[in-house]
Design an enzyme around this catalytic site. Sequence first.
Site, PDB file in Angstrom:
ATOM      1  N   SER A  76      12.262  26.467 -14.433  1.00 37.02           N
ATOM      2  CA  SER A  76      13.079  27.676 -14.310  1.00 37.02           C
ATOM      3  C   SER A  76      14.542  27.443 -13.960  1.00 37.02           C
ATOM      4  O   SER A  76      15.331  28.388 -13.960  1.00 37.02           O
ATOM      5  CB  SER A  76      12.457  28.630 -13.290  1.00 37.02           C
ATOM      6  OG  SER A  76      11.325  29.248 -13.854  1.00 37.02           O
ATOM      7  N   TYR A 182       9.728  38.869 -11.138  1.00 39.37           N
ATOM      8  CA  TYR A 182      10.106  37.660 -11.879  1.00 39.37           C
ATOM      9  C   TYR A 182       9.396  37.637 -13.224  1.00 39.37           C
ATOM     10  O   TYR A 182       8.165  37.588 -13.289  1.00 39.37           O
ATOM     11  CB  TYR A 182       9.715  36.450 -11.041  1.00 39.37           C
ATOM     12  CG  TYR A 182      10.343  35.153 -11.439  1.00 39.37           C
ATOM     13  CD1 TYR A 182      11.637  34.845 -11.032  1.00 39.37           C
ATOM     14  CD2 TYR A 182       9.644  34.210 -12.191  1.00 39.37           C
ATOM     15  CE1 TYR A 182      12.210  33.624 -11.370  1.00 39.37           C
ATOM     16  CE2 TYR A 182      10.207  32.995 -12.527  1.00 39.37           C
ATOM     17  CZ  TYR A 182      11.490  32.706 -12.116  1.00 39.37           C
ATOM     18  OH  TYR A 182      12.062  31.499 -12.447  1.00 39.37           O
ATOM     19  N   SER A 183      10.155  37.685 -14.303  1.00 41.68           N
ATOM     20  CA  SER A 183       9.561  37.751 -15.635  1.00 41.68           C
ATOM     21  C   SER A 183      10.286  36.829 -16.600  1.00 41.68           C
ATOM     22  O   SER A 183      11.484  36.994 -16.864  1.00 41.68           O
ATOM     23  CB  SER A 183       9.606  39.189 -16.168  1.00 41.68           C
ATOM     24  OG  SER A 183       9.177  39.243 -17.510  1.00 41.68           O
ATOM     25  N   ASN A 184       9.549  35.866 -17.141  1.00 38.24           N
ATOM     26  CA  ASN A 184      10.135  34.949 -18.119  1.00 38.24           C
ATOM     27  C   ASN A 184      10.619  35.670 -19.371  1.00 38.24           C
ATOM     28  O   ASN A 184      11.532  35.204 -20.049  1.00 38.24           O
ATOM     29  CB  ASN A 184       9.096  33.886 -18.500  1.00 38.24           C
ATOM     30  CG  ASN A 184       8.786  32.956 -17.354  1.00 38.24           C
ATOM     31  OD1 ASN A 184       9.649  32.272 -16.835  1.00 38.24           O
ATOM     32  ND2 ASN A 184       7.527  32.930 -16.940  1.00 38.24           N
ATOM     33  N   GLY A 322      12.433  24.920 -10.197  1.00 41.47           N
ATOM     34  CA  GLY A 322      11.597  25.105 -11.369  1.00 41.47           C
ATOM     35  C   GLY A 322      10.336  24.273 -11.293  1.00 41.47           C
ATOM     36  O   GLY A 322      10.336  23.184 -10.722  1.00 41.47           O
TER      37      GLY A 322
END
Length: 384
Positions: A76, A182-184, A322
């Site tokens: 991340s 939190y969203s990719n 990440g």
Amino acid sequence: MMNQFNSPENMKEKRVATGQDRPELQKAIQEIVDSGFLGVQLRVHDEQGEWVGSAGVSKLGDAAKPPTNGHFRIGSNTKTFTATVVLQLVAEGRIGLEDPVVDYLPEFGLDRRITVRMLLQHTSGVFNFTGEYYEDGKVVPGIPWQGQEWVDNRFKTYRPEELVRLALTKSVRFEPGTGWSYSNTNYVLARLLIEKVTGSSLVEEMQRLILRPLGLSGTVVPGTQSMIPEPHAHAYYRYEDDGEQKTVDITNQNPSWISTGGDMISTTKDLHTFISALMGGKLLPAPLLAEMCKPYPKIGYGLGVFVQDAGSNGGTIITHNGGISGYAALMYSTPDGSKTLTASINYVDDAAMSLAVPFQKATQRLVEEVFGGGQTSRQGDQVL
């Protein structure tokens, strides 16, 4: 033939590492290894200068330490690079932070209330394509990213549009701008936004705006490329097959499954150069850097970075960590970029995320050692 771990660049870095007596840092990374991780490579820039070191092993069954100039998947931390590119395009007048994303990407039929800022700050409410985990214990799965199913299909190619469309078939987490999650998916949309506005690929824009100007020769936007440049430590995944535990080397994989949610590859040196330059005002105008570092209340997330209290000694640290498939990446900086901590951990991953708690303790230990009482209570340490 010269051993890759004894290249002139790596030997130079070893001289830097041993040129300063910092036994507390070596002890800290050894403690991380002792808590269950395979290996650690750490780079610190502070008032005492530069320190580089490693501990543990690069590969199962091999005694060699991780190379201190090794490449690794940064998970991340990719989001910080991506957010920086978006903000640079804002600085060029090509994107507006408060613009509705649907104006740029009409093909997805997004809620008109979702702005560019909401993508970068995770306040859009869009479903996370790697799955949603609710406070009441409810889990809504997304694409396969763990277990034997993922291992067997880890070279499969996903298109960014495919990931977004999958996410948009699921219920939203909340109305745009009314919460934080939190969203990719937000960052895959940011990638598509970059490419739509510029007419260039993300790789080309990343090269133009960040990688070439800063000379980040060890940083890669891999796309569907499965290999990691040498030298590198190895990552592993453990799963159960018919009652038998199996451990697989997953260093090589097609990272298109996570896309700009966490696909990039870098080194501790490049992460230091990047975060130091970013916080030092070399990549963004001061007003946009201030917007980036303005945290969402209670969560402490700005635009592609976490903003944290540095603990008992006061001050603030800017960070994004990440985690992806047997690799973890750490990236911390003071707000002016003068002090940084960048690191990589390689380990044996599993579906139970059995090293999640030791990882939190390890990062806290390092941050406290370098920044003096730093706290890591809330951070984006997983891409999932």
